[in-house]
Design an enzyme around this catalytic site. Structure first.
Site, PDB file in Angstrom:
ATOM      1  N   HIS A 268      51.671 129.478  88.361  1.00 52.69           N
ATOM      2  CA  HIS A 268      51.121 130.369  89.207  1.00 52.69           C
ATOM      3  C   HIS A 268      52.281 131.215  89.781  1.00 52.69           C
ATOM      4  CE1 HIS A 268      49.029 133.214  92.103  1.00 52.69           C
ATOM      5  NE2 HIS A 268      47.922 132.878  91.376  1.00 52.69           N
ATOM      6  N   ARG A 316      48.746 134.409  86.710  1.00 52.45           N
ATOM      7  CA  ARG A 316      48.622 133.130  85.757  1.00 52.45           C
ATOM      8  C   ARG A 316      47.924 133.814  84.629  1.00 52.45           C
ATOM      9  NH1 ARG A 316      43.712 129.838  88.488  1.00 52.45           N
ATOM     10  NH2 ARG A 316      43.226 131.603  90.069  1.00 52.45           N
ATOM     11  N   LYS A 319      44.593 135.974  83.577  1.00 55.99           N
ATOM     12  CA  LYS A 319      44.016 136.434  84.929  1.00 55.99           C
ATOM     13  C   LYS A 319      44.447 138.129  84.918  1.00 55.99           C
ATOM     14  CE  LYS A 319      41.615 134.731  87.505  1.00 55.99           C
ATOM     15  NZ  LYS A 319      41.166 134.022  88.894  1.00 55.99           N
ATOM     16  N   ASP A 322      47.618 142.254  89.755  1.00 52.39           N
ATOM     17  CA  ASP A 322      47.278 142.231  90.938  1.00 52.39           C
ATOM     18  C   ASP A 322      48.762 142.739  91.893  1.00 52.39           C
ATOM     19  OD1 ASP A 322      47.536 141.908  93.853  1.00 52.39           O
ATOM     20  OD2 ASP A 322      46.055 140.012  93.480  1.00 52.39           O
ATOM     21  N   CYS A 324      50.004 142.214  94.493  1.00 53.76           N
ATOM     22  CA  CYS A 324      50.928 141.331  95.225  1.00 53.76           C
ATOM     23  C   CYS A 324      51.822 140.672  94.326  1.00 53.76           C
ATOM     24  CB  CYS A 324      50.131 140.580  96.227  1.00 53.76           C
ATOM     25  SG  CYS A 324      49.095 139.363  95.214  1.00 53.76           S
ATOM     26  N   TYR A 325      51.658 140.282  92.970  1.00 50.06           N
ATOM     27  CA  TYR A 325      52.361 139.895  92.197  1.00 50.06           C
ATOM     28  C   TYR A 325      53.702 140.786  91.755  1.00 50.06           C
ATOM     29  CZ  TYR A 325      48.544 136.851  92.082  1.00 50.06           C
ATOM     30  OH  TYR A 325      47.740 135.941  92.402  1.00 50.06           O
ATOM     31  N   ASP A 380      45.468 145.697  95.998  1.00 51.62           N
ATOM     32  CA  ASP A 380      45.283 144.602  94.738  1.00 51.62           C
ATOM     33  C   ASP A 380      45.251 145.382  93.384  1.00 51.62           C
ATOM     34  OD1 ASP A 380      44.100 143.187  92.671  1.00 51.62           O
ATOM     35  OD2 ASP A 380      43.108 142.030  93.874  1.00 51.62           O
ATOM     36  N   ASP A 393      45.039 146.059 102.050  1.00 51.27           N
ATOM     37  CA  ASP A 393      45.170 145.191 103.331  1.00 51.27           C
ATOM     38  C   ASP A 393      46.709 145.090 103.618  1.00 51.27           C
ATOM     39  OD1 ASP A 393      46.249 142.921 101.714  1.00 51.27           O
ATOM     40  OD2 ASP A 393      44.099 142.641 101.290  1.00 51.27           O
ATOM     41  N   HIS A 396      48.850 142.883 101.122  1.00 51.87           N
ATOM     42  CA  HIS A 396      49.052 143.836  99.767  1.00 51.87           C
ATOM     43  C   HIS A 396      49.923 144.858  99.903  1.00 51.87           C
ATOM     44  CE1 HIS A 396      45.656 141.572  98.081  1.00 51.87           C
ATOM     45  NE2 HIS A 396      46.495 141.293  96.883  1.00 51.87           N
TER      46      HIS A 396
HETATM   47  C1  FPP Z   1      45.465 132.238  93.478  1.00 47.25           C
HETATM   48  O1  FPP Z   1      44.537 133.320  93.985  1.00 47.25           O
HETATM   49  C2  FPP Z   1      46.397 131.916  94.336  1.00 47.25           C
HETATM   50  C3  FPP Z   1      47.507 130.843  94.458  1.00 47.25           C
HETATM   51  C4  FPP Z   1      47.109 129.609  93.691  1.00 47.25           C
HETATM   52  C5  FPP Z   1      48.432 130.967  95.225  1.00 47.25           C
HETATM   53  C6  FPP Z   1      48.804 131.856  96.449  1.00 47.25           C
HETATM   54  C7  FPP Z   1      50.173 131.727  97.288  1.00 47.25           C
HETATM   55  C8  FPP Z   1      50.628 132.717  97.578  1.00 47.25           C
HETATM   56  C9  FPP Z   1      50.018 134.012  97.418  1.00 47.25           C
HETATM   57  C10 FPP Z   1      51.839 132.636  98.656  1.00 47.25           C
HETATM   58  C11 FPP Z   1      52.595 131.322  98.670  1.00 47.25           C
HETATM   59  C12 FPP Z   1      53.845 131.401  99.308  1.00 47.25           C
HETATM   60  C13 FPP Z   1      54.395 131.269 100.622  1.00 47.25           C
HETATM   61  C14 FPP Z   1      55.859 131.490 100.979  1.00 47.25           C
HETATM   62  C15 FPP Z   1      53.255 130.909 101.910  1.00 47.25           C
HETATM   63  P1  FPP Z   1      43.363 133.895  93.058  1.00 47.25           P
HETATM   64  O2  FPP Z   1      42.723 133.010  92.458  1.00 47.25           O
HETATM   65  O3  FPP Z   1      42.716 134.818  94.163  1.00 47.25           O
HETATM   66  O4  FPP Z   1      44.180 134.859  92.328  1.00 47.25           O
HETATM   67  P2  FPP Z   1      44.795 135.050  90.700  1.00 47.25           P
HETATM   68  O5  FPP Z   1      43.518 135.261  90.150  1.00 47.25           O
HETATM   69  O6  FPP Z   1      45.467 136.309  90.650  1.00 47.25           O
HETATM   70  O7  FPP Z   1      45.345 133.834  90.406  1.00 47.25           O
HETATM   71 ZN    ZN Z   2      46.677 140.007  95.489  1.00 51.01          ZN
HETATM   72  K     K Z   3      44.299 137.778  92.765  1.00 50.93           K
END
Ligand code: FPP
Ligand code: ZN
Ligand code: K
Length: 480
Positions: A268, A316, A319, A322, A324-325, A380, A393, A396
């Protein structure tokens, strides 16, 4: 400058469906197609909300004043229904202050408020909880320390009980080299990254405190076993949603991404950033990343995170993009590119920007055209689905802007330039310069208007360089 819609130059890769399409329809391909359909009018600049706000490259202007307004408002009162955010108060403060700093606001005016907000969250035995009366946690101590660094000044720095912090961090250090996030709780690479950011910014002693249990297992310092632990986070799984993970069978290579923990887990982007940034706190990228990562595999996985036509990143495999990535994945690139480039010769004070391994232009288009809410704040992705309302938010807003700043700058590190010696010399030697982001449609031109540029952040600490240097210098002068 006036121009007609026909003048607008958007490369076809960012406004058409991909030429090669897999005809197998699955739940994954359906939501992916829906996402592209949602994004296309934004990418083409035809969505009504972008009216009169795109430049000649089809790039939306940054709605700076509205985002500033949105962020100031995010620091005010919340209704009762937001009670679950009570455990994330240091994060709420960090996201807003960091984003405001990127937008050019002076956040030192929040010094008194940050001090009074955080004072009751610090626990006698070290660290900060997420709210009043809550246990110390690395995922709240990390943003708490960053907030103090952001507002800066003696009164903010002296709030931290550094001796107690050192003892508490010692209790989080685990025999396998990693860190728990909370005493007796989960252990993953967020813990390692947050701990090393805190240790390096606060200039805490590297030796484990005498009472740290990890000493019983032969560990002597916070760094003992840590890079090896991080290197074991290379993912052994081949992607998809966690429920449909397929274990790699012999003959297949592993995915090449980075996961949250050494025991096989899904790669991830958020964990990838934690691993790479933590390695770069421990030493030079060209030493640490080259030694502890399988770089060719990592490059392949990281490159696959950026999608077209959207231009943004997914976290990942299989998926969706978004915003935030833009930070978690996008800001892995300066670290990897620096690892591949090596430390510049002392004669080149600013090394020339590399051939870019990712599309800065694509990411800029995704952030500015697809993520901006016209009333302020970033999100997002566009659209309203039954499952999720894509409202902006502060999380993001912070991380899309961090990613935007990342792509607008060339980050490099120069060993000769650091006033810091020892273990963290490399971490404090990062510098950056603003760079031109050219378009495939007109390679000689910068797609940005000057007014749409953001301040630069330190690529490991995600605060301004001067904020990281100042808190570190203050702590260096006051050994515990
Ligand atoms: C999946 O979310 C998200 C994770 C498995 C990890 C999230 C972690 C962070 C954003 C930050 C960590 C770092 C620190 C320093 C605390 P989802 O399933 O909602 O999103 P996706 O579909 O995009 O994977
Ligand atoms: Zn996000
Ligand atoms: K997400």
């Amino acid at each position: 400058m006036t121009f007609t819609a026909q003048d607008v130059r958007i490369p076809s890769i960012f406004k058409e469906l991909p030429a090669l399409r897999d005809l197998l329809v699955t739940q994954t391909s359906t939501v992916q197609d829906e996402t592209v359909e949602k994004c296309l009018p934004f990418l083409r600049g035809t969505d009504g909300s972008l009216r009169d706000n795109v430049n000649v490259h089809g790039l939306a202007h940054l709605l700076r004043d509205r985002h500033i307004e949105y962020l100031y408002d995010s620091l005010e009162d919340y209704p009762e229904t937001f009670v679950s955010l009570d455990a994330s108060r240091p994060w709420m403060s960090y996201w807003a202050l960091a984003a405001l700093a990127l937008l050019g606001e002076d956040v030192s005016k929040y010094r008194e408020r940050v001090i009074s907000t955080l004072t009751p969250m610090q626990n006698e035995k070290g660290g900060f909880g997420g709210g009043h009366g809550q246990m110390s946690h690395l995922a709240s101590t990390f943003p708490a320390v960053l907030c103090l660094a952001l507002v800066g000044g003696h009164d903010a720095y002296k709030l931290v009980d550094r001796k107690a912090m050192w003892v508490w961090l010692g209790r989080l250090k685990q025999p396998d080299g990693g860190f728990q996030l909370v005493i007796g709780g989960e252990e993953d690479v967020r813990g390692a990254y947050c701990a090393m950011v805190i240790i390096s910014l606060l200039n805490l002693p590297l030796d484990l405190p005498p009472e740290a249990e990890a000493r019983q297992h032969g560990l002597r310092t916070f760094v003992s076993g840590l890079p090896e632990y991080l290197s074991r986070c290379e993912s052994l799984f081949f992607g998809g949603q966690s429920s449909i993970l397929t274990k790699v069978t012999s003959g297949q290579t592993f995915e090449g991404g980075l996961s949250g923990k050494p025991s096989a887990a899904e790669a991830h982007g958020a964990y990838a950033f934690c691993v790479l940034a933590c390695l770069c706190i421990l030493g030079k990228p060209e030493d640490m990343i080259m030694k502890y990562m399988d770089v060719p595999l990592l490059l392949s996985w990281l490159s696959a995170r950026q999608y077209a036509p959207e231009g943004g990143y997914s976290g990942r495999t299989n998926k969706l993009v978004d915003g935030c990535y833009s930070h978690w994945v996008g800001d892995c690139w300066p670290l990897i590119q620096s690892a591949l480039r090596g430390t510049p010769r002392e004669t080149d004070s600013v090394p020339p920007p590399d051939t870019c391994l990712y599309s800065r232009e694509g990411l800029a288009r995704y952030i500015l055209n697809c993520c901006q809410n016209k009333l302020g704040g970033l999100r997002d992705k566009p659209g309203k689905t039954k499952a999720m309302n894509r409202q902006p938010d502060s999380y993001h807003t912070c991380y899309t802007l961090t990613g935007l700043s990342g792509l607008q700058h060339h980050h490099y590190h120069n060993g000769a330039d650091s006033s810091v010696t020892g273990m963290f010399a490399s971490a404090f030697s990062w510098r950056s310069i603003s760079i031109k982001v050219s378009s495939t449609a007109g390679p000689d031109q910068d797609i940005f208007d000057d007014v749409d540029r953001l301040a630069s952040f330190h690529p490991l600490f995600t605060i301004p360089h001067k904020s990281a240097d100042a808190i570190h210098r203050w702590c260096e002068d006051r050994p515990i």
